[in-house]
Design a protein around this motif. Structure first.
Motif, mmCIF file in Angstrom:
data_model
loop_
_atom_site.group_PDB
_atom_site.id
_atom_site.type_symbol
_atom_site.label_atom_id
_atom_site.label_comp_id
_atom_site.label_asym_id
_atom_site.label_seq_id
_atom_site.Cartn_x
_atom_site.Cartn_y
_atom_site.Cartn_z
ATOM 1 N N HIS A 1 0.828 -1.193 0.000
ATOM 2 C CA HIS A 1 0.000 0.000 0.000
ATOM 3 C C HIS A 1 0.867 1.248 0.000
ATOM 4 O O HIS A 1 1.626 1.483 0.920
ATOM 5 C CB HIS A 1 -0.902 0.038 1.236
ATOM 6 C CG HIS A 1 -1.677 -1.212 1.433
ATOM 7 N ND1 HIS A 1 -2.583 -1.673 0.526
ATOM 8 C CD2 HIS A 1 -1.649 -2.138 2.423
ATOM 9 C CE1 HIS A 1 -3.109 -2.798 0.960
ATOM 10 N NE2 HIS A 1 -2.555 -3.096 2.101
ATOM 11 N N THR B 1 -3.145 7.601 2.110
ATOM 12 C CA THR B 1 -4.533 7.669 1.663
ATOM 13 C C THR B 1 -5.341 8.584 2.571
ATOM 14 O O THR B 1 -5.356 8.392 3.798
ATOM 15 C CB THR B 1 -5.173 6.265 1.657
ATOM 16 O OG1 THR B 1 -4.444 5.417 0.775
ATOM 17 C CG2 THR B 1 -6.627 6.324 1.223
ATOM 18 N N ILE C 1 -8.426 9.588 4.478
ATOM 19 C CA ILE C 1 -9.544 8.763 4.933
ATOM 20 C C ILE C 1 -10.734 9.589 5.405
ATOM 21 O O ILE C 1 -11.827 9.042 5.589
ATOM 22 C CB ILE C 1 -9.113 7.795 6.053
ATOM 23 C CG1 ILE C 1 -8.856 8.529 7.376
ATOM 24 C CG2 ILE C 1 -7.909 6.979 5.627
ATOM 25 C CD1 ILE C 1 -8.720 7.604 8.566
ATOM 26 N N MET D 1 -13.826 9.368 3.186
ATOM 27 C CA MET D 1 -14.361 8.046 2.855
ATOM 28 C C MET D 1 -15.752 7.849 3.443
ATOM 29 O O MET D 1 -16.063 8.366 4.516
ATOM 30 C CB MET D 1 -13.433 6.956 3.398
ATOM 31 C CG MET D 1 -12.132 6.800 2.663
ATOM 32 S SD MET D 1 -11.160 5.419 3.357
ATOM 33 C CE MET D 1 -9.859 5.292 2.129
ATOM 34 N N GLU E 1 -16.184 2.285 2.644
ATOM 35 C CA GLU E 1 -14.761 2.427 2.349
ATOM 36 C C GLU E 1 -13.924 2.344 3.621
ATOM 37 O O GLU E 1 -12.851 1.734 3.635
ATOM 38 C CB GLU E 1 -14.506 3.753 1.625
ATOM 39 C CG GLU E 1 -15.075 3.809 0.213
ATOM 40 C CD GLU E 1 -15.005 5.202 -0.396
ATOM 41 O OE1 GLU E 1 -14.754 5.298 -1.612
ATOM 42 O OE2 GLU E 1 -15.195 6.197 0.353
ATOM 43 N N GLU F 1 -13.640 -1.289 4.757
ATOM 44 C CA GLU F 1 -12.648 -2.006 3.956
ATOM 45 C C GLU F 1 -11.233 -1.596 4.349
ATOM 46 O O GLU F 1 -10.334 -2.435 4.448
ATOM 47 C CB GLU F 1 -12.890 -1.739 2.469
ATOM 48 C CG GLU F 1 -11.811 -2.288 1.541
ATOM 49 C CD GLU F 1 -11.620 -3.791 1.677
ATOM 50 O OE1 GLU F 1 -10.507 -4.266 1.360
ATOM 51 O OE2 GLU F 1 -12.572 -4.486 2.104
ATOM 52 N N LEU F 2 -11.035 -0.311 4.598
ATOM 53 C CA LEU F 2 -9.721 0.169 5.035
ATOM 54 C C LEU F 2 -9.315 -0.491 6.347
ATOM 55 O O LEU F 2 -8.186 -1.000 6.478
ATOM 56 C CB LEU F 2 -9.755 1.689 5.206
ATOM 57 C CG LEU F 2 -8.500 2.312 5.809
ATOM 58 C CD1 LEU F 2 -7.571 2.793 4.711
ATOM 59 C CD2 LEU F 2 -8.831 3.461 6.752
ATOM 60 N N ARG F 3 -10.214 -0.482 7.322
ATOM 61 C CA ARG F 3 -9.892 -1.055 8.631
ATOM 62 C C ARG F 3 -9.619 -2.550 8.528
ATOM 63 O O ARG F 3 -8.762 -3.089 9.224
ATOM 64 C CB ARG F 3 -11.029 -0.786 9.618
ATOM 65 C CG ARG F 3 -11.190 0.688 9.982
ATOM 66 C CD ARG F 3 -12.142 0.877 11.132
ATOM 67 N NE ARG F 3 -13.506 0.541 10.793
ATOM 68 C CZ ARG F 3 -14.432 1.410 10.442
ATOM 69 N NH1 ARG F 3 -14.135 2.709 10.355
ATOM 70 N NH2 ARG F 3 -15.665 1.025 10.172
ATOM 71 N N ARG G 1 -6.118 -2.794 5.786
ATOM 72 C CA ARG G 1 -4.901 -1.987 5.869
ATOM 73 C C ARG G 1 -4.549 -1.536 7.277
ATOM 74 O O ARG G 1 -3.522 -0.893 7.484
ATOM 75 C CB ARG G 1 -5.036 -0.757 4.960
ATOM 76 C CG ARG G 1 -5.098 -1.134 3.482
ATOM 77 C CD ARG G 1 -5.236 0.073 2.595
ATOM 78 N NE ARG G 1 -4.165 1.050 2.804
ATOM 79 C CZ ARG G 1 -4.083 2.195 2.144
ATOM 80 N NH1 ARG G 1 -5.004 2.496 1.236
ATOM 81 N NH2 ARG G 1 -3.097 3.039 2.391
#
Length: 264
Positions: free
Chosen positions: A11, A84, A86, A89, A93, A96-98, A101
């Motif tokens: 990432h 990114t 955040i 978001m 989103e 999905e990030l948590r 990533r």
């Protein structure tokens, strides 16, 4: 024990910061009930670093962690994780990030009792629909001292062992950042030191980035730097420092008078 796992860059640019907060404010309530939890946080944390966040009760450290980890949305300001942005978001989103990533380690372990140890470690991959990399789970469990315990249930493990599972789970996706909220709060002193050593090794051997909220100077002494919050602001910071020095700084902060603010 070293974790000995190779960091693979998935990432963002590997040379960029892991965490960036710019002008972050968080206000709760309205009128007379308004609470200024964060009053303007500017902070950049490099990849492969271990940061401890401390402060008196009500200093804003929990709100800081929640905003930095995408668990809460700042009233103002910008948060970037792994390059990114955040704060713009939507909830899907952020979820999905948590999941993919970020890694999380909590005081209460938060393991699912109906799943095996291996299944708990692989849970972030399962939720994301990813490949169930059992070899990686086994490798992580071995590195945190739980080799051969993948088929056990959490209830069969001690508190310290359960927190080791939580650390393995937090690292399984090779996250941009691991956020730890009082990870040793439920552990005895010896077990706490072992868990903190694992987080330290995750930084030194894996290149992980760890941001840990703690009230314990002995825990904070494992970090590369200690940030002290007071009244929603960064009041001070210390490089890697022995516990007595950290405790003395905390005592001084706890005794300082709160600043006066006028409503905007």
């Amino acid at each position: 024990m070293g974790l000995g796992l190779r960091r693979t860059g998935r990432h963002g640019a590997q040379g960029g910061p892991a965490v960036e907060l710019s002008g972050v404010r968080r206000v709760y309530g309205r009128g007379a009930a308004t609470v200024h939890a964060l009053r303007g946080i500017d902070l950049t944390l490099p990849r492969g670093s271990f940061t401890a966040v401390m402060g008196p009760s009500g200093s804003g450290k929990s709100t800081f962690l929640q905003c930095a980890a995408g668990l809460d949305v700042p009233t103002e300001g910008s948060v970037r994780l792994g390059g990114t942005e955040i704060t713009t978001m939507d909830e899907n989103e952020l979820t999905e990030l948590r999941r993919s990533r970020l890694g999380f380690v909590f005081q209460a372990f938060n393991l699912l009792p109906s799943l095996t140890v291996e299944q708990n470690v692989l849970l972030p991959l399962s939720l994301g629909g990813g490949r169930q990399d059992r070899d990686r789970a086994a490798e992580l469990l071995a590195r945190v001292g739980l080799d051969g315990k993948g088929r056990r249930r959490p209830a069969e493990l001690s508190g310290g062992q359960q927190q080791r599972v939580a650390i393995a789970r937090a690292l399984v996706t090779r996250p941009d950042v691991v956020f730890a909220d009082e990870p040793t709060g439920a552990l005895d002193t010896t077990t706490a030191a072992e868990v903190l050593g694992l987080l330290r090794d995750a930084v030194d051997s894996l290149g992980a980035t760890v941001v840990m909220v703690t009230h314990d100077p002995a825990a904070a002494a494992h970090a590369d730097q200690v940030l002290f919050l007071a009244d929603g602001l960064i009041a001070d910071r210390l490089p890697r420092t022995p516990a007595p020095t950290i405790a003395a700084r905390m005592t001084a902060l706890a005794g300082r008078p709160a600043p006066s603010y006028t409503a905007a």
